[in-house]
Design a protein around this motif. Structure first.
Motif, PDB file in Angstrom:
ATOM      1  N   ASP A 161     -94.985  98.811 -23.004  1.00 46.74           N
ATOM      2  CA  ASP A 161     -93.637  98.249 -23.071  1.00 46.74           C
ATOM      3  C   ASP A 161     -93.744  96.725 -23.079  1.00 46.74           C
ATOM      4  O   ASP A 161     -94.308  96.133 -22.162  1.00 46.74           O
ATOM      5  CB  ASP A 161     -92.829  98.720 -21.855  1.00 46.74           C
ATOM      6  CG  ASP A 161     -91.350  98.371 -21.974  1.00 46.74           C
ATOM      7  OD1 ASP A 161     -91.039  97.291 -22.520  1.00 46.74           O
ATOM      8  OD2 ASP A 161     -90.520  99.162 -21.513  1.00 46.74           O
ATOM      9  N   GLN A 162     -93.212  96.096 -24.143  1.00 52.06           N
ATOM     10  CA  GLN A 162     -93.350  94.646 -24.290  1.00 52.06           C
ATOM     11  C   GLN A 162     -92.170  93.893 -23.698  1.00 52.06           C
ATOM     12  O   GLN A 162     -92.092  92.660 -23.808  1.00 52.06           O
ATOM     13  CB  GLN A 162     -93.511  94.288 -25.771  1.00 52.06           C
ATOM     14  CG  GLN A 162     -94.718  94.958 -26.419  1.00 52.06           C
ATOM     15  CD  GLN A 162     -96.039  94.374 -25.937  1.00 52.06           C
ATOM     16  OE1 GLN A 162     -96.137  93.189 -25.631  1.00 52.06           O
ATOM     17  NE2 GLN A 162     -97.075  95.205 -25.855  1.00 52.06           N
ATOM     18  N   GLY A 163     -91.248  94.612 -23.116  1.00 54.71           N
ATOM     19  CA  GLY A 163     -90.132  93.951 -22.445  1.00 54.71           C
ATOM     20  C   GLY A 163     -89.316  93.053 -23.363  1.00 54.71           C
ATOM     21  O   GLY A 163     -88.914  91.965 -22.972  1.00 54.71           O
ATOM     22  N   LEU A 164     -89.105  93.500 -24.593  1.00 50.28           N
ATOM     23  CA  LEU A 164     -88.355  92.684 -25.557  1.00 50.28           C
ATOM     24  C   LEU A 164     -86.870  93.036 -25.517  1.00 50.28           C
ATOM     25  O   LEU A 164     -86.499  94.176 -25.277  1.00 50.28           O
ATOM     26  CB  LEU A 164     -88.897  92.922 -26.969  1.00 50.28           C
ATOM     27  CG  LEU A 164     -90.349  92.523 -27.199  1.00 50.28           C
ATOM     28  CD1 LEU A 164     -90.832  93.056 -28.529  1.00 50.28           C
ATOM     29  CD2 LEU A 164     -90.512  91.018 -27.140  1.00 50.28           C
ATOM     30  N   SER A 165     -86.046  92.038 -25.795  1.00 50.45           N
ATOM     31  CA  SER A 165     -84.599  92.264 -25.821  1.00 50.45           C
ATOM     32  C   SER A 165     -84.202  92.892 -27.159  1.00 50.45           C
ATOM     33  O   SER A 165     -84.955  92.839 -28.133  1.00 50.45           O
ATOM     34  CB  SER A 165     -83.869  90.937 -25.637  1.00 50.45           C
ATOM     35  OG  SER A 165     -84.072  90.130 -26.786  1.00 50.45           O
ATOM     36  N   GLU A 166     -83.011  93.453 -27.202  1.00 51.86           N
ATOM     37  CA  GLU A 166     -82.499  94.037 -28.450  1.00 51.86           C
ATOM     38  C   GLU A 166     -82.517  93.037 -29.613  1.00 51.86           C
ATOM     39  O   GLU A 166     -82.980  93.375 -30.692  1.00 51.86           O
ATOM     40  CB  GLU A 166     -81.084  94.562 -28.250  1.00 51.86           C
ATOM     41  CG  GLU A 166     -81.017  95.984 -27.727  1.00 51.86           C
ATOM     42  CD  GLU A 166     -81.682  97.002 -28.659  1.00 51.86           C
ATOM     43  OE1 GLU A 166     -81.487  96.923 -29.875  1.00 51.86           O
ATOM     44  OE2 GLU A 166     -82.409  97.864 -28.144  1.00 51.86           O
ATOM     45  N   PRO A 167     -82.017  91.808 -29.418  1.00 54.70           N
ATOM     46  CA  PRO A 167     -82.055  90.854 -30.553  1.00 54.70           C
ATOM     47  C   PRO A 167     -83.485  90.560 -31.021  1.00 54.70           C
ATOM     48  O   PRO A 167     -83.733  90.406 -32.217  1.00 54.70           O
ATOM     49  CB  PRO A 167     -81.397  89.591 -29.980  1.00 54.70           C
ATOM     50  CG  PRO A 167     -80.564  90.072 -28.839  1.00 54.70           C
ATOM     51  CD  PRO A 167     -81.282  91.260 -28.266  1.00 54.70           C
ATOM     52  N   GLU A 168     -84.426  90.498 -30.079  1.00 54.93           N
ATOM     53  CA  GLU A 168     -85.819  90.253 -30.473  1.00 54.93           C
ATOM     54  C   GLU A 168     -86.352  91.422 -31.299  1.00 54.93           C
ATOM     55  O   GLU A 168     -87.037  91.243 -32.301  1.00 54.93           O
ATOM     56  CB  GLU A 168     -86.696  90.064 -29.224  1.00 54.93           C
ATOM     57  CG  GLU A 168     -86.501  88.718 -28.554  1.00 54.93           C
ATOM     58  CD  GLU A 168     -87.221  88.607 -27.211  1.00 54.93           C
ATOM     59  OE1 GLU A 168     -87.769  87.533 -26.943  1.00 54.93           O
ATOM     60  OE2 GLU A 168     -87.235  89.587 -26.436  1.00 54.93           O
ATOM     61  N   ILE A 169     -86.029  92.618 -30.855  1.00 56.34           N
ATOM     62  CA  ILE A 169     -86.474  93.808 -31.580  1.00 56.34           C
ATOM     63  C   ILE A 169     -85.852  93.837 -32.974  1.00 56.34           C
ATOM     64  O   ILE A 169     -86.536  94.069 -33.976  1.00 56.34           O
ATOM     65  CB  ILE A 169     -86.114  95.087 -30.793  1.00 56.34           C
ATOM     66  CG1 ILE A 169     -86.992  95.181 -29.536  1.00 56.34           C
ATOM     67  CG2 ILE A 169     -86.290  96.336 -31.660  1.00 56.34           C
ATOM     68  CD1 ILE A 169     -86.612  96.295 -28.580  1.00 56.34           C
ATOM     69  N   ALA A 170     -84.543  93.554 -33.034  1.00 49.20           N
ATOM     70  CA  ALA A 170     -83.849  93.583 -34.326  1.00 49.20           C
ATOM     71  C   ALA A 170     -84.449  92.556 -35.288  1.00 49.20           C
ATOM     72  O   ALA A 170     -84.621  92.827 -36.473  1.00 49.20           O
ATOM     73  CB  ALA A 170     -82.361  93.312 -34.121  1.00 49.20           C
ATOM     74  N   GLU A 171     -84.810  91.382 -34.779  1.00 45.35           N
ATOM     75  CA  GLU A 171     -85.364  90.334 -35.628  1.00 45.35           C
ATOM     76  C   GLU A 171     -86.704  90.763 -36.216  1.00 45.35           C
ATOM     77  O   GLU A 171     -86.963  90.606 -37.409  1.00 45.35           O
ATOM     78  CB  GLU A 171     -85.523  89.047 -34.818  1.00 45.35           C
ATOM     79  CG  GLU A 171     -85.892  87.864 -35.702  1.00 45.35           C
ATOM     80  CD  GLU A 171     -86.335  86.649 -34.895  1.00 45.35           C
ATOM     81  OE1 GLU A 171     -85.867  86.495 -33.755  1.00 45.35           O
ATOM     82  OE2 GLU A 171     -87.164  85.893 -35.432  1.00 45.35           O
ATOM     83  N   VAL A 172     -87.552  91.323 -35.367  1.00 47.92           N
ATOM     84  CA  VAL A 172     -88.869  91.722 -35.862  1.00 47.92           C
ATOM     85  C   VAL A 172     -88.764  92.902 -36.829  1.00 47.92           C
ATOM     86  O   VAL A 172     -89.476  92.958 -37.825  1.00 47.92           O
ATOM     87  CB  VAL A 172     -89.823  92.053 -34.692  1.00 47.92           C
ATOM     88  CG1 VAL A 172     -91.167  92.538 -35.220  1.00 47.92           C
ATOM     89  CG2 VAL A 172     -90.014  90.817 -33.827  1.00 47.92           C
ATOM     90  N   LEU A 173     -87.832  93.802 -36.557  1.00 51.22           N
ATOM     91  CA  LEU A 173     -87.647  94.920 -37.494  1.00 51.22           C
ATOM     92  C   LEU A 173     -87.237  94.404 -38.871  1.00 51.22           C
ATOM     93  O   LEU A 173     -87.688  94.917 -39.891  1.00 51.22           O
ATOM     94  CB  LEU A 173     -86.593  95.894 -36.969  1.00 51.22           C
ATOM     95  CG  LEU A 173     -87.039  96.864 -35.873  1.00 51.22           C
ATOM     96  CD1 LEU A 173     -85.862  97.710 -35.419  1.00 51.22           C
ATOM     97  CD2 LEU A 173     -88.176  97.753 -36.342  1.00 51.22           C
ATOM     98  N   GLY A 174     -86.414  93.369 -38.881  1.00 53.11           N
ATOM     99  CA  GLY A 174     -86.003  92.781 -40.151  1.00 53.11           C
ATOM    100  C   GLY A 174     -87.184  92.193 -40.906  1.00 53.11           C
ATOM    101  O   GLY A 174     -87.347  92.390 -42.099  1.00 53.11           O
ATOM    102  N   GLN A 175     -88.055  91.496 -40.170  1.00 48.69           N
ATOM    103  CA  GLN A 175     -89.240  90.893 -40.799  1.00 48.69           C
ATOM    104  C   GLN A 175     -90.201  91.978 -41.293  1.00 48.69           C
ATOM    105  O   GLN A 175     -90.781  91.877 -42.372  1.00 48.69           O
ATOM    106  CB  GLN A 175     -89.964  89.998 -39.793  1.00 48.69           C
ATOM    107  CG  GLN A 175     -89.150  88.782 -39.397  1.00 48.69           C
ATOM    108  CD  GLN A 175     -89.798  87.990 -38.269  1.00 48.69           C
ATOM    109  OE1 GLN A 175     -90.756  88.445 -37.654  1.00 48.69           O
ATOM    110  NE2 GLN A 175     -89.267  86.826 -37.983  1.00 48.69           N
ATOM    111  N   MET A 176     -90.317  93.004 -40.475  1.00 50.68           N
ATOM    112  CA  MET A 176     -91.209  94.106 -40.818  1.00 50.68           C
ATOM    113  C   MET A 176     -90.713  94.799 -42.083  1.00 50.68           C
ATOM    114  O   MET A 176     -91.486  95.177 -42.953  1.00 50.68           O
ATOM    115  CB  MET A 176     -91.217  95.085 -39.654  1.00 50.68           C
ATOM    116  CG  MET A 176     -92.297  96.092 -39.703  1.00 50.68           C
ATOM    117  SD  MET A 176     -92.508  96.780 -38.044  1.00 50.68           S
ATOM    118  CE  MET A 176     -91.192  97.947 -38.001  1.00 50.68           C
ATOM    119  N   GLY A 177     -89.392  94.938 -42.181  1.00 47.06           N
ATOM    120  CA  GLY A 177     -88.809  95.559 -43.359  1.00 47.06           C
ATOM    121  C   GLY A 177     -89.135  94.781 -44.617  1.00 47.06           C
ATOM    122  O   GLY A 177     -89.384  95.345 -45.666  1.00 47.06           O
TER     123      GLY A 177
END
Ligand SMILES: [Zn+2]
Length: 169
Positions: free
Chosen positions: A138-154
């Motif tokens: 568990d990296q303890g990331l916030s929802e906005p952080e997760i959403a941002e990385v998912l966007g980059q990953m996409g």
């Protein structure tokens, strides 16, 4: 989290020829350090997965002028997830956690349990269709952080990813 993003250029990265409609080609993700890079190969230039490839898949050029249809098979995501878990690299471990969040939401992963060690929380997740279990920190990331990385990953994978991606089917 820094990501080198290269979306599909619509052409072969070797001979520079533009893909025609529905042409099948190969996409490879290369990884160096914290950066990921994408390269596409036409069938003629494809000589199998390059030795230093991080992940690859076969795909098809879009039909024009239909709106870009961004689709990647679930197995590509699962393969990517599994490969990230093989790495000792911290940035890949962070990324694997985000991937786990996505796959849990797509119901491709099931959470089995959580345990705690001296460094934090570890999730035990299972890929039901592969009958495999993985431990993800568990990296303890916030929802906005997760959403941002998912966007980059996409963008790297050239697919639409969002934190609330519904399960297919
Ligand atoms: Zn080519």
């Amino acid at each position: 989290m820094e990501w080198t993003v290269a979306t599909s250029a619509g052409e072969c990265g070797t001979c520079r020829r533009s893909f025609t409609e529905r042409e099948e080609y190969y996409s490879v993700i290369f990884s160096s350090g914290e950066e990921f890079e994408r390269k596409d190969y036409c069938a003629g230039c494809w000589q199998g997965s390059p030795e230093n490839a991080f992940s690859f898949w076969r795909t098809q050029a879009k039909v024009k002028p239909a709106p870009p249809r961004r689709f990647v098979d679930d197995s590509v995501l699962l393969d990517f997830f599994e490969r990230l878990g093989e790495s000792e690299d911290e940035s890949k471990k962070r990324f694997q956690f985000i991937m786990a969040v996505l796959l849990l939401r797509k119901r491709l992963l099931k959470e089995r349990s959580r345990r705690r060690d001296e460094n934090g929380v570890i999730w035990l997740v299972e890929v039901p269709r592969l009958g495999k279990q993985f431990e993800v920190r568990d990296q303890g990331l916030s929802e906005p952080e997760i959403a941002e990385v998912l966007g980059q990953m996409g963008q790297v994978l050239n697919i639409e990813l969002s934190a609330d991606t519904p399960a297919e089917s």
